[in-house]
Design a protein around this motif. Structure first.
Motif, PDB file in Angstrom:
ATOM      1  N   SER A   1      39.795  32.829  43.203  1.00 13.23           N
ATOM      2  CA  SER A   1      38.360  33.029  43.075  1.00 13.23           C
ATOM      3  C   SER A   1      38.082  34.516  43.236  1.00 13.23           C
ATOM      4  N   ALA A   2      37.209  35.060  42.395  1.00 17.64           N
ATOM      5  CA  ALA A   2      36.834  36.474  42.483  1.00 17.64           C
ATOM      6  C   ALA A   2      35.322  36.586  42.460  1.00 17.64           C
ATOM      7  N   GLY A   3      34.782  37.389  43.366  1.00 17.63           N
ATOM      8  CA  GLY A   3      33.334  37.580  43.440  1.00 17.63           C
ATOM      9  C   GLY A   3      33.001  39.010  43.791  1.00 17.63           C
ATOM     10  N   MET A   4      31.761  39.390  43.532  1.00 18.93           N
ATOM     11  CA  MET A   4      31.304  40.748  43.807  1.00 18.93           C
ATOM     12  C   MET A   4      30.364  40.732  45.002  1.00 18.93           C
ATOM     13  N   GLY A   5      30.684  41.558  45.990  1.00 14.96           N
ATOM     14  CA  GLY A   5      29.776  41.793  47.094  1.00 14.96           C
ATOM     15  C   GLY A   5      28.935  43.020  46.769  1.00 14.96           C
ATOM     16  N   ARG A   6      28.150  43.489  47.709  1.00 15.31           N
ATOM     17  CA  ARG A   6      27.314  44.672  47.471  1.00 15.31           C
ATOM     18  C   ARG A   6      28.154  45.909  47.228  1.00 15.31           C
ATOM     19  N   ASP A   7      29.238  46.039  47.986  1.00 16.66           N
ATOM     20  CA  ASP A   7      30.034  47.255  47.901  1.00 16.66           C
ATOM     21  C   ASP A   7      31.525  46.985  47.715  1.00 16.66           C
ATOM     22  N   ARG A   8      31.867  45.768  47.336  1.00 17.77           N
ATOM     23  CA  ARG A   8      33.283  45.449  47.204  1.00 17.77           C
ATOM     24  C   ARG A   8      33.470  44.250  46.276  1.00 17.77           C
TER      25      ARG A   8
ATOM     26  N   LEU B   1      35.741  40.803  46.056  1.00 19.77           N
ATOM     27  CA  LEU B   1      36.520  39.933  46.915  1.00 19.77           C
ATOM     28  C   LEU B   1      37.323  38.965  46.044  1.00 19.77           C
ATOM     29  N   VAL B   2      38.625  38.973  46.227  1.00 17.67           N
ATOM     30  CA  VAL B   2      39.501  38.065  45.484  1.00 17.67           C
ATOM     31  C   VAL B   2      40.240  37.211  46.508  1.00 17.67           C
TER      32      VAL B   2
END
Length: 195
Positions: A168-175, A177-178
């Motif tokens: 799973s891969a997602g975008m945080g505010r400043d990073r 996350l995989v």
């Protein structure tokens, strides 16, 4: 059997990205040796691209048979917020049927125990997720080998304990996350000891 028994499908959610998908589709062109056709299945238009490839070059001295042509297929369709892709017509039609039906299929992935366990590893606000359900490899046919008993060796590794792979891969505010997970029975004495 062989390579014809393994097929691929992808389901992408394009909600909120319709303009980008429209631009991507507008730029798409069929490659060389590709023939594009369209047909409708359960009210959904499916684009089928058939590509012809020569497997071996023609012999110069005409001593061997002419090259065999190999056909590959890719199918794509849009259904609601989803873009569907597959390399097999029956699989594509199965995806359309499942997404069209109001009730989930009896063998829905949502009911799979390994898939349910994988949900714990979801990234925050996932953009991309993947789950590979591993079949029971202990039941796969293995060619006989004079050097060793391949079937017994594989059986001792207990490949049936490996149930799936999740990422799973997602975008945080400043990073970004995989996350990934290997799902299965982690008791000692299997090929998972090697990982």
């Amino acid at each position: 059997r062989g390579a014809d028994t393994v097929h691929v499908f992808v389901v992408l959610n394009r909600k909120g990205k319709e303009a980008q998908w429209s631009r991507l589709h507008a730029k798409r062109k069929a490659g060389a040796n590709a023939q594009v056709s369209r047909y409708t299945f359960r009210g959904v238009q499916i684009r089928k691209t058939t590509t012809t490839k020569a497997v071996a070059p023609a012999p110069a001295d005409n001593s061997a048979p002419p090259p065999v042509q190999k056909l590959s297929h890719s199918l794509e369709a849009s259904l609601g917020d989803y873009e569907l892709y597959s390399d097999n017509q029956a699989l594509m039609e199965s995806l359309v049927t499942r997404l069209r039906d109001a009730a989930p299929a009896s063998d829905s992935l949502l009911k799979d125990a390994a898939y349910q366990r994988a949900q714990r590893f979801r990234a925050e606000r996932p953009m991309l997720e993947g789950f590979v359900k591993v079949p029971d490899l202990s039941k796969a046919p293995f060619p006989p080998s004079p050097q060793m008993n391949t079937e017994a060796t594989i059986r001792e590794l207990h490949p049936e304990r490996l149930q799936g792979v999740w990422f799973s891969a997602g975008m945080g505010r400043d990073r970004m996350l995989v996350r990934g997970a290997l799902l299965g029975d982690m008791s000692p004495g299997s090929m998972l000891d090697l990982i």
